[in-house]
Design an enzyme around this catalytic site. Structure first.
Site, PDB file in Angstrom:
ATOM      1  N   GLY A  31      -9.531   8.130   3.257  1.00 51.09           N
ATOM      2  CA  GLY A  31      -8.463   7.311   3.811  1.00 51.09           C
ATOM      3  C   GLY A  31      -7.935   7.708   5.167  1.00 51.09           C
ATOM      4  O   GLY A  31      -7.564   6.843   5.957  1.00 51.09           O
ATOM      5  N   GLU A  63      -2.725  13.095   5.897  1.00 55.36           N
ATOM      6  CA  GLU A  63      -2.894  12.120   4.813  1.00 55.36           C
ATOM      7  C   GLU A  63      -2.667  10.717   5.344  1.00 55.36           C
ATOM      8  O   GLU A  63      -1.820  10.505   6.214  1.00 55.36           O
ATOM      9  CB  GLU A  63      -1.850  12.386   3.712  1.00 55.36           C
ATOM     10  CG  GLU A  63      -2.306  13.332   2.637  1.00 55.36           C
ATOM     11  CD  GLU A  63      -3.183  12.667   1.591  1.00 55.36           C
ATOM     12  OE1 GLU A  63      -3.913  11.704   1.907  1.00 55.36           O
ATOM     13  OE2 GLU A  63      -3.157  13.118   0.452  1.00 55.36           O
ATOM     14  N   ASP A  64      -3.386   9.757   4.804  1.00 48.75           N
ATOM     15  CA  ASP A  64      -3.136   8.366   5.146  1.00 48.75           C
ATOM     16  C   ASP A  64      -1.841   7.903   4.508  1.00 48.75           C
ATOM     17  O   ASP A  64      -1.017   7.264   5.139  1.00 48.75           O
ATOM     18  CB  ASP A  64      -4.302   7.462   4.728  1.00 48.75           C
ATOM     19  CG  ASP A  64      -4.715   7.634   3.266  1.00 48.75           C
ATOM     20  OD1 ASP A  64      -4.183   8.528   2.565  1.00 48.75           O
ATOM     21  OD2 ASP A  64      -5.596   6.878   2.819  1.00 48.75           O
ATOM     22  N   ASP A  74       2.095   8.904  -1.957  1.00 49.59           N
ATOM     23  CA  ASP A  74       2.888   8.171  -2.941  1.00 49.59           C
ATOM     24  C   ASP A  74       3.338   9.139  -4.031  1.00 49.59           C
ATOM     25  O   ASP A  74       4.377   9.748  -3.889  1.00 49.59           O
ATOM     26  CB  ASP A  74       2.186   6.901  -3.447  1.00 49.59           C
ATOM     27  CG  ASP A  74       0.728   7.080  -3.801  1.00 49.59           C
ATOM     28  OD1 ASP A  74       0.318   8.165  -4.236  1.00 49.59           O
ATOM     29  OD2 ASP A  74      -0.016   6.105  -3.655  1.00 49.59           O
ATOM     30  N   LYS A 105       5.751   6.690   0.566  1.00 48.76           N
ATOM     31  CA  LYS A 105       6.433   5.828  -0.395  1.00 48.76           C
ATOM     32  C   LYS A 105       7.468   6.657  -1.153  1.00 48.76           C
ATOM     33  O   LYS A 105       7.165   7.238  -2.190  1.00 48.76           O
ATOM     34  CB  LYS A 105       5.440   5.240  -1.397  1.00 48.76           C
ATOM     35  CG  LYS A 105       4.421   4.295  -0.818  1.00 48.76           C
ATOM     36  CD  LYS A 105       3.519   3.774  -1.927  1.00 48.76           C
ATOM     37  CE  LYS A 105       2.511   2.790  -1.439  1.00 48.76           C
ATOM     38  NZ  LYS A 105       1.631   2.326  -2.541  1.00 48.76           N
ATOM     39  N   PHE A 165       1.087  -1.733  -3.055  1.00 48.67           N
ATOM     40  CA  PHE A 165      -0.281  -1.342  -2.750  1.00 48.67           C
ATOM     41  C   PHE A 165      -0.707  -1.950  -1.418  1.00 48.67           C
ATOM     42  O   PHE A 165      -0.558  -3.147  -1.194  1.00 48.67           O
ATOM     43  CB  PHE A 165      -1.231  -1.794  -3.859  1.00 48.67           C
ATOM     44  CG  PHE A 165      -2.601  -1.203  -3.731  1.00 48.67           C
ATOM     45  CD1 PHE A 165      -2.842   0.103  -4.108  1.00 48.67           C
ATOM     46  CD2 PHE A 165      -3.636  -1.959  -3.205  1.00 48.67           C
ATOM     47  CE1 PHE A 165      -4.111   0.657  -3.966  1.00 48.67           C
ATOM     48  CE2 PHE A 165      -4.901  -1.415  -3.065  1.00 48.67           C
ATOM     49  CZ  PHE A 165      -5.145  -0.108  -3.451  1.00 48.67           C
ATOM     50  N   ILE A 166      -1.238  -1.102  -0.516  1.00 51.06           N
ATOM     51  CA  ILE A 166      -1.664  -1.556   0.803  1.00 51.06           C
ATOM     52  C   ILE A 166      -3.118  -1.187   1.063  1.00 51.06           C
ATOM     53  O   ILE A 166      -3.648  -0.231   0.462  1.00 51.06           O
ATOM     54  CB  ILE A 166      -0.762  -1.001   1.938  1.00 51.06           C
ATOM     55  CG1 ILE A 166      -0.769   0.538   1.954  1.00 51.06           C
ATOM     56  CG2 ILE A 166       0.647  -1.549   1.816  1.00 51.06           C
ATOM     57  CD1 ILE A 166      -0.039   1.152   3.150  1.00 51.06           C
ATOM     58  N   ASP A 215      -8.200   1.693   1.129  1.00 53.04           N
ATOM     59  CA  ASP A 215      -9.097   0.736   0.499  1.00 53.04           C
ATOM     60  C   ASP A 215      -8.613   0.264  -0.867  1.00 53.04           C
ATOM     61  O   ASP A 215      -7.687   0.829  -1.450  1.00 53.04           O
ATOM     62  CB  ASP A 215     -10.474   1.371   0.312  1.00 53.04           C
ATOM     63  CG  ASP A 215     -10.501   2.397  -0.820  1.00 53.04           C
ATOM     64  OD1 ASP A 215     -11.363   2.291  -1.700  1.00 53.04           O
ATOM     65  OD2 ASP A 215      -9.655   3.324  -0.818  1.00 53.04           O
ATOM     66  N   ARG A 270     -11.263  -0.644   4.200  1.00 51.33           N
ATOM     67  CA  ARG A 270     -10.993   0.491   5.101  1.00 51.33           C
ATOM     68  C   ARG A 270     -11.159   0.097   6.576  1.00 51.33           C
ATOM     69  O   ARG A 270     -10.508   0.657   7.437  1.00 51.33           O
ATOM     70  CB  ARG A 270     -11.923   1.663   4.798  1.00 51.33           C
ATOM     71  CG  ARG A 270     -11.654   2.338   3.489  1.00 51.33           C
ATOM     72  CD  ARG A 270     -12.456   3.642   3.373  1.00 51.33           C
ATOM     73  NE  ARG A 270     -12.482   4.137   2.011  1.00 51.33           N
ATOM     74  CZ  ARG A 270     -11.508   4.817   1.428  1.00 51.33           C
ATOM     75  NH1 ARG A 270     -10.412   5.075   2.099  1.00 51.33           N
ATOM     76  NH2 ARG A 270     -11.634   5.239   0.191  1.00 51.33           N
TER      77      ARG A 270
END
Length: 179
Positions: free
Chosen positions: A46, A99-100, A103, A131, A152-153, A159, A165
């Site tokens: 990610g 990190e992308d 959460d 988040k 959720f994104i 992805d 992605r």
């Protein structure tokens, strides 16, 4: 609107918003590591796009490494984190975990445990997305690009079951109420 597998996603954040956030993060990190040579540890898959753009704005000497972990299946966290690819020798290094998205924090907790066993000099955490509603851990997130709701994104490296992605903007899962 974007359809990936069986789900539809609607536009959420554009490229300009992403780049402004990344540039601001790079400026903060550059100032904090002015006299050091940190190693940026990208979490695959990610974070590859985020880390690439972060490096374009980072001013100073640095190194880059990657590790690959898995914790997601479909649109939800499995709660289990497994290491698929190690990062190499980080002993005595100043590490910036990239990190992308953060959460639940399960992946971060796993990475930090590994880094502490490795004997890194220091570590900080940089995440493009955070988040706060979903976060269950106590680790401080040192650099946050954007705080977002617990939806959720996909896109910009994130992805849904392998797809999305390569989308250059961020899309969020379309609510069933939107139909």
């Amino acid at each position: 609107m974007v359809k990936l597998h069986d789900l539809e996603f609607e536009p959420y954040l554009d490229q300009n918003t992403l780049q402004q956030s990344i540039k601001k993060l790079a400026e903060q990190i550059s100032a904090d590591y002015d006299s050091k040579t940190p190693i940026f540890l990208g979490i695959l898959n990610g974070a590859f796009m985020f880390l690439s753009d972060l490096m374009k704005y980072y001013e100073g000497d640095c190194e880059i490494s990657f590790t690959k972990l898995a914790s997601y299946e479909g649109t939800s966290s499995t709660g289990e984190v497994s290491t698929l690819l190690g990062a190499g020798n980080l002993k005595g290094r100043d590490v910036i975990i990239v990190e992308d998205i953060v959460d639940t924090g399960n992946t971060l907790e796993h990475i930090v445990q590994v880094l502490e066993k490795e004997g890194v000099a220091s570590y900080k955490i940089a995440s493009l997305f955070f988040k706060p509603e979903a976060y269950k851990k106590s680790l401080p997130i040192d650099y946050i690009g954007l705080e977002i709701p617990n939806k959720f994104i996909v896109g910009y490296g994130l992805d849904y079951n392998g797809l999305g992605r390569n989308i250059s903007e961020i899309y969020q899962l379309k609510s069933k109420l939107d139909d």
